[in-house]
Design an enzyme around this catalytic site. Structure first.
Site, PDB file in Angstrom:
ATOM      1  CG  ASN A   1     -11.227  -2.548  -0.479  1.00 19.37           C
ATOM      2  OD1 ASN A   1     -10.940  -3.300   0.440  1.00 19.37           O
ATOM      3  ND2 ASN A   1     -11.540  -2.894  -1.672  1.00 19.37           N
ATOM      4  CD1 TRP A   2      -6.231  -1.532   3.848  1.00 15.67           C
ATOM      5  CD2 TRP A   2      -6.321  -2.434   5.737  1.00 15.67           C
ATOM      6  NE1 TRP A   2      -6.145  -0.597   4.843  1.00 15.67           N
ATOM      7  CE2 TRP A   2      -5.911  -1.191   5.869  1.00 15.67           C
ATOM      8  CE3 TRP A   2      -6.129  -3.428   6.763  1.00 15.67           C
ATOM      9  CZ2 TRP A   2      -5.549  -0.671   7.359  1.00 15.67           C
ATOM     10  CZ3 TRP A   2      -5.912  -3.254   8.125  1.00 15.67           C
ATOM     11  CH2 TRP A   2      -5.657  -1.437   8.145  1.00 15.67           C
TER      12      TRP A   2
ATOM     13  N   GLY B   1      -5.987  -2.992  -9.593  1.00 13.52           N
ATOM     14  CA  GLY B   1      -5.100  -3.795  -9.234  1.00 13.52           C
ATOM     15  C   GLY B   1      -4.094  -4.026 -10.495  1.00 13.52           C
TER      16      GLY B   1
HETATM   17  P1  PGA Z   1      -6.320  -0.918  -6.547  1.00 14.15           P
HETATM   18  O1  PGA Z   1      -7.652  -1.376  -5.985  1.00 14.15           O
HETATM   19  O2  PGA Z   1      -6.036   0.502  -5.917  1.00 14.15           O
HETATM   20  O3  PGA Z   1      -5.346  -2.040  -6.017  1.00 14.15           O
HETATM   21  O4  PGA Z   1      -6.284  -0.799  -7.871  1.00 14.15           O
HETATM   22  C1  PGA Z   1      -8.713  -0.276  -5.963  1.00 14.15           C
HETATM   23  C2  PGA Z   1     -10.109  -1.172  -5.452  1.00 14.15           C
HETATM   24  O5  PGA Z   1     -10.124  -2.126  -5.724  1.00 14.15           O
HETATM   25  O6  PGA Z   1     -10.840  -0.342  -4.664  1.00 14.15           O
END
Ligand code: PGA
Length: 240
Positions: free
Chosen positions: A8-9, A171
């Site tokens: 998911n970008w 994140g």
């Molecule tokens: P992340 O995001 O890998 O940057 O933690 C995961 C997501 O929101 O699907």
């Protein structure tokens, strides 16, 4: 079924950058067997990425859709438009949409229903915040999200890909331990009763992918940040 690795970008990669990333990925892992790779770029990149992956093993997904088929909903995207550019999947109820854009369980339920009706496979995201986990409410929150999200479509749960994404892990660099993730996957599986695919998401990276995927309960991953670089995403696809 083969394990899913979905990237998911989010709101990253304008169309030119998106193309460059996919071209590199295709060189590195384009025909990689035993994994179902799903690319989830921004809407503006979907048509061109759709063309690029059309004859490959990679699949395409949208990051969101509206619960109505069409109409006066400025700024929204119809599931039909996603299908028209080659999407087979759509992310629904991502924590950023729930917590930043104010999406409710009811909106998510309506989106899930329409996605199923028009033949898109929903990647239905659920997960607790840090505060909810700390106050011992994780299971209550997950149970509510599943119950409300699947209202009147409980019998179609096997057509949905679930993604357990603890909000505190998204994140942040903090990943749920493989054990924490497996425990929640087990809980989710117990709730939905039907055999479904359950992904883990939240700071998945090359350093933790192997131990996460060793858990029998985890059938794949939804990757944000680490899907933006061809090297790290490739390493995740090639997990051991
Ligand atoms: P992340 O995001 O890998 O940057 O933690 C995961 C997501 O929101 O699907």
């Amino acid at each position: 079924m083969e394990p899913i690795v979905a990237g998911n970008w989010k709101m990253n990669k304008e169309p030119g950058e998106s193309r460059a990333l996919v071209q590199r990925l295709m060189e590195l892992v384009g025909d990689y067997k035993d994994r179902l790779v799903i690319l989830i770029p921004p809407f503006t990149s979907l048509p061109s990425i759709g063309e690029l992956v059309r004859n490959s093993r990679m699949k395409l997904g949208g990051q969101n859709m509206h619960w109505e088929r069409s109409g006066a909903y400025t700024g929204e995207i119809s599931g039909f438009f996603l299908k028209a550019v080659g999407c087979e999947y759509v992310v629904i109820g991502h924590s950023e949409r729930r917590h930043i854009m104010g999406e409710t369980d009811d909106m998510i339920n309506r989106k899930l229903r329409l996605a199923l009706e028009i033949g898109l496979i929903p990647i239905f995201c659920i997960g607790e915040t840090e505060k909810e986990r700390e106050s011992g409410k994780t299971e209550t929150v997950i149970a509510r999200q599943i119950k409300e999200g699947l209202k009147d479509i409980e019998n179609e749960a096997h057509k949905i890909v679930f993604a357990y994404e603890p909000v505190w892990a998204i994140g942040t660099g903090k990943t749920a331990t493989p054990r924490q993730a497996a425990e929640m996957h087990q809980y989710i599986r117990g709730m939905i009763k039907k055999p479904s695919t359950i992904l883990y998401g939240g700071s998945v990276k090359p350093e933790n992918i192997d131990s996460l995927m060793k858990q029998e309960e985890i059938q794949g991953v939804l990757v944000g940040g680490a899907s933006l670089k061809p090297e790290s995403f490739t390493r995740i696809i090639r997990f051991e």
